[in-house]
Design a protein around this motif. Structure first.
Motif, mmCIF file in Angstrom:
data_model
loop_
_atom_site.group_PDB
_atom_site.id
_atom_site.type_symbol
_atom_site.label_atom_id
_atom_site.label_comp_id
_atom_site.label_asym_id
_atom_site.label_seq_id
_atom_site.Cartn_x
_atom_site.Cartn_y
_atom_site.Cartn_z
ATOM 1 N N UNK A 1 0.836 -1.200 0.000
ATOM 2 C CA UNK A 1 0.000 0.000 0.000
ATOM 3 C C UNK A 1 0.875 1.256 0.000
ATOM 4 N N UNK A 2 0.414 2.301 -0.662
ATOM 5 C CA UNK A 2 1.172 3.542 -0.712
ATOM 6 C C UNK A 2 0.626 4.528 0.305
ATOM 7 N N UNK A 3 1.458 5.424 0.745
ATOM 8 C CA UNK A 3 1.046 6.482 1.661
ATOM 9 C C UNK A 3 1.496 7.809 1.061
ATOM 10 N N UNK A 4 0.598 8.469 0.311
ATOM 11 C CA UNK A 4 0.962 9.720 -0.350
ATOM 12 C C UNK A 4 1.520 10.735 0.627
ATOM 13 N N UNK A 5 2.536 11.505 0.219
ATOM 14 C CA UNK A 5 3.191 12.442 1.137
ATOM 15 C C UNK A 5 2.283 13.537 1.648
ATOM 16 N N UNK A 6 1.181 13.831 0.931
ATOM 17 C CA UNK A 6 0.321 14.915 1.385
ATOM 18 C C UNK A 6 -0.560 14.492 2.557
ATOM 19 N N UNK A 7 -0.531 13.245 2.930
ATOM 20 C CA UNK A 7 -1.355 12.794 4.026
ATOM 21 C C UNK A 7 -0.797 13.264 5.373
ATOM 22 N N UNK A 8 -1.668 13.151 6.391
ATOM 23 C CA UNK A 8 -1.320 13.651 7.718
ATOM 24 C C UNK A 8 0.014 13.110 8.207
ATOM 25 N N UNK A 9 0.827 13.991 8.725
ATOM 26 C CA UNK A 9 2.122 13.609 9.289
ATOM 27 C C UNK A 9 2.211 14.190 10.702
ATOM 28 N N UNK A 10 2.132 13.421 11.760
ATOM 29 C CA UNK A 10 1.781 12.002 11.799
ATOM 30 C C UNK A 10 0.273 11.791 11.733
ATOM 31 N N UNK A 11 -0.142 10.523 11.827
ATOM 32 C CA UNK A 11 -1.553 10.183 11.688
ATOM 33 C C UNK A 11 -2.268 10.344 13.034
ATOM 34 N N UNK A 12 -2.541 11.577 13.385
ATOM 35 C CA UNK A 12 -3.265 11.878 14.617
ATOM 36 C C UNK A 12 -3.837 13.283 14.533
ATOM 37 N N UNK A 13 -4.797 13.566 15.391
ATOM 38 C CA UNK A 13 -5.395 14.895 15.476
ATOM 39 C C UNK A 13 -4.417 15.842 16.162
#
Length: 407
Positions: A1-13
């Protein structure tokens, strides 16, 4: 699976979003003529502060005022943990232990002292619930009794804010759906004649979790002490005719009907995926009920759109099952529910829930048909309400041809 760079960094609120949530709650308190709220529910505390914790007999409460100030009641053992996760809330009232830790003060007495220090005693106070929930042996008075004054207990003050998901929440749920789908694929590929449902379920969950953690790396931030980040399970045979059937002894056999469930948890948010499957060549009865279930779910997909009420969606689906399919006697539950940080959240796609559907809400669509002595038939998918309709976030195959296993 890919994780596009524009996604949340890190994965949290982010802390900023938690701060904005508290500000919205403060504005709501002002509008309702309330001075402050005490929040006890662990999920609500996490939603407002970012503090995810193991709820035990030790009460934890978040106090938020109409003037946008915040404080927390904590057992001393959680002080550093809270500071790590919620660094922006610095006003902490600590107690030694439950029921008193040798100090002779019950935690609700300590909470009363905190409210007194904040100048809130005698003011117009609200709470999500009137005191801490009775779990793990906890005993204590309602908040109103501890304070000696009325308290407006209303879970909607916080939970209504949770109904419409932010862009960050939706992104976390998208990622959770990807990994829930992936866990299901691993499980489906592992099911065979003679397989044990518990061992396959746990094995697939562990493998999917390994792959998820490897792919997401440091972007993944665990938010719980229990459970795995990716999960899959199934039950089989006539046991599936119970909507919440339990695992049973024995192994997968030719002719078994399987009802599955899979989900991911990312940043404290969940996905939902369920499928009805068959081992070997399906019977005509199975094909008939499967097709009916699929048609009912599609009706739910089409009915879910903004501006309608939850009851209107349920009415449309139930009318289709009753009038077009003639199978109303096989229905055991409503069409679906909202979710996010919890597996079930308000509102519900139910005949008596008149909440207006809005863009940004996330629902399961899962009308089920349950045939006693034969099987249950239920797919469940995660849908995001858009400006014009809805969008599937769970993308696992739905058609029968993709869900039949070698027999």
């Amino acid at each position: 699976m890919t994780t596009p760079p524009e996604r949340l960094q890190p994965l949290e609120i982010t802390q900023q979003e938690h701060r904005e949530r508290r500000a919205r709650l403060s504005a709501l308190l002002q509008a309702r003529g309330l001075d402050a709220i005490c929040v006890f529910g662990p999920t609500r505390v996490a939603y407002l502060s970012g503090f995810h914790f193991a709820a035990t007999e030790r009460p934890i409460a978040l106090v938020i005022t109409a003037q946008e100030t915040s404080a927390a009641l904590l057992p001393r053992l959680e002080e550093l943990h809270f500071q790590q996760q919620s660094p922006e809330i610095t006003d902490l009232e600590l107690y030694a232990e439950y029921p008193g830790g040798g100090e002779g003060r019950h935690p609700m007495t300590v909470l009363r002292g905190l409210l007194a220090r904040l100048g809130l005693l005698g003011k117009r106070l609200a709470a999500d619930v009137d005191g801490y929930e009775h779990r793990w042996g906890y005993r204590g008075p309602p908040l109103s009794e501890a304070l000696g004054q009325p308290v407006l207990a209303d879970v909607a003050l916080v939970d209504d804010l949770r109904m419409i998901k932010s862009a960050a929440e939706i992104e976390l749920m998208r990622v959770a759906c990807e990994w829930g789908d992936h866990a299901h694929r691993i499980m489906q590929d592992a099911i065979h004649i003679g397989a044990d449902e518990l061992l396959v379920s746990h094995g697939a969950s562990l493998q999917a979790t390994r792959e998820m953690l490897q792919a997401l790396g440091e972007r993944y931030v665990p938010k719980s002490r229990e459970g795995l980040p990716a999960n899959a399970m199934f039950i089989r045979g006539a046991n599936t005719a119970f909507p919440h059937g339990l695992h049973r002894q024995g192994s997968v056999q030719a002719g078994d009907v399987l009802v599955t469930g899979a989900y991911g948890t990312v940043g404290g948010y969940e996905s939902e995926l369920e499928r009805t499957m068959h081992v070997g060549d399906p019977t005509p009865d199975f094909e008939r009920y499967f097709a009916a279930m699929m048609a009912a779910q599609q009706k739910g997909f089409d009915a879910l759109r903004p501006g309608r009420t939850c009851a209107e969606v349920e009415t449309e689906v139930r009318a289709f099952i009753r009038d077009d399919l003639g199978l109303d006697q096989l229905v055991r539950h409503h069409t679906g529910h909202a979710f996010g940080m919890e597996g079930h959240e308000h509102p519900f796609l139910d005949l008596d829930d008149h909440t207006v559907i809005q863009p940004g809400m996330v629902f399961s669509i899962e009308p089920g048909l349950y045939v006693p002595g034969l099987a249950g038939f239920r797919h469940s998918d995660t849908l995001l309400v858009t400006e014009t309709g809805s969008q599937l976030l769970s993308l696992y195959p739905r058609e029968l041809a993709a869900l039949c296993l070698p027999g």
